[in-house]
Write a protein that holds these residues in place. Structure first.
Motif, PDB file in Angstrom:
ATOM      1  N   SER A  78      41.531 -48.380 -60.008  1.00  9.68           N
ATOM      2  CA  SER A  78      40.816 -47.313 -59.326  1.00  9.68           C
ATOM      3  C   SER A  78      41.755 -46.296 -58.708  1.00  9.68           C
ATOM      4  CB  SER A  78      39.922 -47.914 -58.230  1.00  9.68           C
ATOM      5  OG  SER A  78      40.715 -48.602 -57.260  1.00  9.68           O
ATOM      6  N   HIS A  79      43.037 -46.633 -58.603  1.00  9.32           N
ATOM      7  CA  HIS A  79      43.986 -45.735 -57.937  1.00  9.32           C
ATOM      8  C   HIS A  79      45.326 -45.843 -58.651  1.00  9.32           C
ATOM      9  CE1 HIS A  79      45.598 -43.190 -54.896  1.00  9.32           C
ATOM     10  NE2 HIS A  79      46.289 -44.120 -54.256  1.00  9.32           N
ATOM     11  N   THR A  80      45.732 -44.796 -59.345  1.00  7.50           N
ATOM     12  CA  THR A  80      46.982 -44.862 -60.092  1.00  7.50           C
ATOM     13  C   THR A  80      47.604 -43.483 -60.238  1.00  7.50           C
ATOM     14  OG1 THR A  80      47.995 -45.522 -62.193  1.00  7.50           O
ATOM     15  CG2 THR A  80      45.758 -44.669 -62.299  1.00  7.50           C
ATOM     16  N   SER A  81      48.914 -43.443 -60.203  1.00  7.89           N
ATOM     17  CA  SER A  81      49.648 -42.196 -60.439  1.00  7.89           C
ATOM     18  C   SER A  81      50.605 -42.347 -61.617  1.00  7.89           C
ATOM     19  CB  SER A  81      50.440 -41.797 -59.184  1.00  7.89           C
ATOM     20  OG  SER A  81      51.416 -42.781 -58.878  1.00  7.89           O
ATOM     21  N   VAL A  82      50.530 -43.476 -62.333  1.00  9.94           N
ATOM     22  CA  VAL A  82      51.478 -43.751 -63.413  1.00  9.94           C
ATOM     23  C   VAL A  82      50.727 -44.175 -64.670  1.00  9.94           C
ATOM     24  CG1 VAL A  82      53.371 -44.407 -61.877  1.00  9.94           C
ATOM     25  CG2 VAL A  82      51.756 -46.164 -62.677  1.00  9.94           C
ATOM     26  N   MET A  83      51.422 -44.097 -65.785  1.00  8.23           N
ATOM     27  CA  MET A  83      50.914 -44.589 -67.061  1.00  8.23           C
ATOM     28  C   MET A  83      51.562 -45.940 -67.333  1.00  8.23           C
ATOM     29  SD  MET A  83      51.196 -42.640 -70.740  1.00  8.23           S
ATOM     30  CE  MET A  83      50.641 -43.391 -72.268  1.00  8.23           C
ATOM     31  N   GLU A  84      50.832 -46.831 -68.032  1.00 13.69           N
ATOM     32  CA  GLU A  84      51.334 -48.183 -68.289  1.00 13.69           C
ATOM     33  C   GLU A  84      51.567 -48.403 -69.773  1.00 13.69           C
ATOM     34  OE1 GLU A  84      51.024 -52.595 -69.008  1.00 13.69           O
ATOM     35  OE2 GLU A  84      49.765 -50.976 -69.788  1.00 13.69           O
ATOM     36  N   LEU A  85      52.598 -49.171 -70.081  1.00 21.04           N
ATOM     37  CA  LEU A  85      52.918 -49.553 -71.449  1.00 21.04           C
ATOM     38  C   LEU A  85      53.375 -51.005 -71.447  1.00 21.04           C
ATOM     39  CD1 LEU A  85      53.667 -48.995 -74.468  1.00 21.04           C
ATOM     40  CD2 LEU A  85      55.917 -48.282 -73.637  1.00 21.04           C
ATOM     41  N   SER A  86      52.788 -51.830 -72.336  1.00 18.26           N
ATOM     42  CA  SER A  86      53.179 -53.232 -72.457  1.00 18.26           C
ATOM     43  C   SER A  86      53.492 -53.559 -73.903  1.00 18.26           C
ATOM     44  CB  SER A  86      52.051 -54.158 -71.973  1.00 18.26           C
ATOM     45  OG  SER A  86      51.812 -54.005 -70.595  1.00 18.26           O
ATOM     46  N   VAL A  87      54.550 -54.313 -74.102  1.00 17.35           N
ATOM     47  CA  VAL A  87      54.899 -54.800 -75.440  1.00 17.35           C
ATOM     48  C   VAL A  87      55.279 -56.270 -75.345  1.00 17.35           C
ATOM     49  CG1 VAL A  87      55.627 -52.599 -76.424  1.00 17.35           C
ATOM     50  CG2 VAL A  87      57.264 -53.955 -75.127  1.00 17.35           C
ATOM     51  N   GLN A  88      54.983 -57.015 -76.387  1.00 19.04           N
ATOM     52  CA  GLN A  88      55.315 -58.439 -76.410  1.00 19.04           C
ATOM     53  C   GLN A  88      56.755 -58.613 -76.890  1.00 19.04           C
ATOM     54  OE1 GLN A  88      53.251 -60.839 -75.128  1.00 19.04           O
ATOM     55  NE2 GLN A  88      52.094 -59.024 -74.520  1.00 19.04           N
ATOM     56  N   PHE A 258      50.058 -44.571 -47.281  1.00 17.94           N
ATOM     57  CA  PHE A 258      49.956 -43.468 -46.328  1.00 17.94           C
ATOM     58  C   PHE A 258      51.199 -43.382 -45.453  1.00 17.94           C
ATOM     59  CE2 PHE A 258      48.870 -41.876 -42.096  1.00 17.94           C
ATOM     60  CZ  PHE A 258      48.348 -40.626 -42.405  1.00 17.94           C
ATOM     61  N   ALA A 259      51.655 -44.536 -44.942  1.00 12.77           N
ATOM     62  CA  ALA A 259      52.810 -44.548 -44.050  1.00 12.77           C
ATOM     63  C   ALA A 259      54.079 -44.071 -44.766  1.00 12.77           C
ATOM     64  CB  ALA A 259      53.019 -45.946 -43.475  1.00 12.77           C
ATOM     65  N   LEU A 260      54.273 -44.501 -46.014  1.00 15.52           N
ATOM     66  CA  LEU A 260      55.446 -44.083 -46.774  1.00 15.52           C
ATOM     67  C   LEU A 260      55.391 -42.605 -47.118  1.00 15.52           C
ATOM     68  CD1 LEU A 260      55.754 -47.144 -49.181  1.00 15.52           C
ATOM     69  CD2 LEU A 260      57.414 -46.500 -47.420  1.00 15.52           C
ATOM     70  N   THR A 261      54.225 -42.136 -47.548  1.00 19.85           N
ATOM     71  CA  THR A 261      54.073 -40.722 -47.888  1.00 19.85           C
ATOM     72  C   THR A 261      54.305 -39.849 -46.671  1.00 19.85           C
ATOM     73  OG1 THR A 261      52.481 -41.292 -49.629  1.00 19.85           O
ATOM     74  CG2 THR A 261      52.518 -39.008 -48.877  1.00 19.85           C
ATOM     75  N   GLU A 262      53.791 -40.283 -45.521  1.00 19.35           N
ATOM     76  CA  GLU A 262      53.956 -39.531 -44.278  1.00 19.35           C
ATOM     77  C   GLU A 262      55.426 -39.377 -43.910  1.00 19.35           C
ATOM     78  OE1 GLU A 262      51.551 -39.598 -40.106  1.00 19.35           O
ATOM     79  OE2 GLU A 262      52.571 -41.450 -40.675  1.00 19.35           O
ATOM     80  N   ARG A 263      56.247 -40.349 -44.308  1.00 19.92           N
ATOM     81  CA  ARG A 263      57.674 -40.308 -44.004  1.00 19.92           C
ATOM     82  C   ARG A 263      58.489 -39.650 -45.106  1.00 19.92           C
ATOM     83  NH1 ARG A 263      55.079 -43.856 -41.241  1.00 19.92           N
ATOM     84  NH2 ARG A 263      55.851 -44.704 -39.270  1.00 19.92           N
ATOM     85  N   GLY A 264      57.831 -39.075 -46.103  1.00 18.07           N
ATOM     86  CA  GLY A 264      58.521 -38.288 -47.108  1.00 18.07           C
ATOM     87  C   GLY A 264      58.918 -39.006 -48.363  1.00 18.07           C
ATOM     88  N   TYR A 265      58.504 -40.252 -48.524  1.00 15.81           N
ATOM     89  CA  TYR A 265      58.835 -40.978 -49.738  1.00 15.81           C
ATOM     90  C   TYR A 265      57.976 -40.504 -50.914  1.00 15.81           C
ATOM     91  CZ  TYR A 265      61.651 -44.440 -47.213  1.00 15.81           C
ATOM     92  OH  TYR A 265      62.615 -45.055 -46.454  1.00 15.81           O
ATOM     93  N   ALA A 266      58.533 -40.553 -52.108  1.00 16.46           N
ATOM     94  CA  ALA A 266      57.757 -40.351 -53.327  1.00 16.46           C
ATOM     95  C   ALA A 266      57.176 -41.705 -53.708  1.00 16.46           C
ATOM     96  CB  ALA A 266      58.643 -39.826 -54.442  1.00 16.46           C
ATOM     97  N   VAL A 267      55.854 -41.850 -53.602  1.00 17.56           N
ATOM     98  CA  VAL A 267      55.192 -43.139 -53.783  1.00 17.56           C
ATOM     99  C   VAL A 267      54.434 -43.145 -55.110  1.00 17.56           C
ATOM    100  CG1 VAL A 267      53.607 -44.821 -52.795  1.00 17.56           C
ATOM    101  CG2 VAL A 267      54.969 -43.353 -51.283  1.00 17.56           C
ATOM    102  N   ASP A 268      54.758 -44.103 -55.973  1.00 22.94           N
ATOM    103  CA  ASP A 268      54.032 -44.319 -57.215  1.00 22.94           C
ATOM    104  C   ASP A 268      53.104 -45.515 -57.019  1.00 22.94           C
ATOM    105  OD1 ASP A 268      55.458 -42.330 -58.889  1.00 22.94           O
ATOM    106  OD2 ASP A 268      57.172 -43.646 -58.493  1.00 22.94           O
ATOM    107  N   VAL A 269      51.843 -45.381 -57.456  1.00 23.05           N
ATOM    108  CA  VAL A 269      50.865 -46.439 -57.198  1.00 23.05           C
ATOM    109  C   VAL A 269      50.159 -46.825 -58.491  1.00 23.05           C
ATOM    110  CG1 VAL A 269      50.493 -45.708 -54.812  1.00 23.05           C
ATOM    111  CG2 VAL A 269      49.053 -44.762 -56.607  1.00 23.05           C
ATOM    112  N   TRP A 270      49.711 -48.088 -58.529  1.00 24.13           N
ATOM    113  CA  TRP A 270      48.985 -48.623 -59.700  1.00 24.13           C
ATOM    114  C   TRP A 270      48.185 -49.832 -59.229  1.00 24.13           C
ATOM    115  CZ3 TRP A 270      49.788 -52.630 -63.741  1.00 24.13           C
ATOM    116  CH2 TRP A 270      49.116 -52.324 -64.935  1.00 24.13           C
ATOM    117  N   TRP A 271      46.907 -49.592 -58.890  1.00 26.61           N
ATOM    118  CA  TRP A 271      46.055 -50.715 -58.517  1.00 26.61           C
ATOM    119  C   TRP A 271      44.591 -50.366 -58.767  1.00 26.61           C
ATOM    120  CZ3 TRP A 271      48.563 -48.633 -53.850  1.00 26.61           C
ATOM    121  CH2 TRP A 271      47.699 -47.909 -53.012  1.00 26.61           C
TER     122      TRP A 271
END
Length: 271
Positions: A78-88, A258-271
């Motif tokens: 429901s919340h993502t800023s990245v693309m995923e790729l999986s290989v066996q 929120f806390a990391l973004t507020e402090r200026g970090y570039a946050v990547d999320v995937w959940w």
């Protein structure tokens, strides 16, 4: 595209399991990896990797659920800023195929004019230097969760950052000063953190460089004074006691982002 230097906000995270490899990152970069793998005869797909070697968190009734079979619809990200790729493919096989794909796509790199300098094929620098983690089912845990987690891979580019930014850190209190990490202009470094739901629906992982994770631990300790779920923080270490990842209950994810973004970090999320 394959060899171009990514923008400061573009990166990939590489996760090596016992029998599979998973990438999370900017769409353009993950698409480039797909192209390399396809050129090497690998059929990359986008279904989540199954990390069966991870020991579940032992302290809730949901700890034994299978993320693919028993998860609610919310597992559909429901919340993502990245693309995923999986290989066996395990670690060595994955990088062998990336190298083979670089050779297979060499013809696309012929210079113009044709008598210009020609360089031998090589994997993109942004990929070979990307931050990497290896799944260690016996990784010692400091915290209430069971052993077994993601450890930092020293092969990630041969440096402590495993990528193309620098070990500058942002203060945990107050606003970041002008020109510090988190900006996208010029050549300023970017302090990045990934918050990824990788193994079960009730927890998520915090991934960054080992020195930056120390700062995130400090931030989580601050947040625990008002958000009790942060007291379940667990850190995972390799055999040299290097901190490779953090694990937290899922209810902490929005607050930490929120806390990391507020402090200026570039946050990547995937959940």
């Amino acid at each position: 595209m394959l060899g171009s230097h990514p923008a400061p906000y573009e990166r990939v995270y590489v996760f090596h399991g016992s029998a599979c490899t998973q990438l999370l990152g900017a769409d353009r970069l993950v698409t480039a990896v797909q192209k390399l793998l396809a050129a090497a005869g690998v059929d990359p797909h986008v279904s989540p990797a199954v990390h069966t070697d991870i020991v579940p968190r032992p302290y809730t009734n949901e700890a034994l659920q299978d993320p693919l079979l028993d998860a609610p619809a919310g597992w559909l990200r429901s919340h993502t800023s990245v693309m995923e790729l999986s290989v066996q493919l395990p670690m060595q096989s994955f990088w062998d195929r990336i190298s083979a794909g670089s050779w297979a796509t060499w013809s696309e790199k012929w210079p113009a004019p044709v008598d210009g300098p020609l360089f031998p094929p090589s994997s993109p620098d942004w990929l070979t230097r990307a931050p990497r983690w290896e799944l260690d089912p016996l990784a010692p845990a400091l915290g209430p969760a069971a052993p077994g987690g993601w450890v930092w891979s020293p092969r990630a580019g041969g440096d402590s950052e495993g990528g193309f930014d620098h070990p500058e850190e942002l203060p945990l209190r107050g606003e970041p000063s002008a020109g510090q990490a988190g900006t996208t202009g010029g050549a300023q470094p970017v302090s990045w953190v990934g918050l990824f739901q990788l193994t079960d629906v009730e927890s998520f992982w915090v991934l960054s460089t080992p020195d930056r994770l120390d700062h995130v631990v400090e931030l989580c300790e601050q947040l625990s004074s008002t958000h009790s779920a942060f007291t379940w923080l667990t850190g995972y270490f390799d055999t040299q006691d290097v901190l490779g990842s953090l694990r937290l209950p899922m209810e902490c994810a929005p607050e930490l982002e929120f806390a990391l973004t507020e402090r200026g970090y570039a946050v990547d999320v995937w959940w």
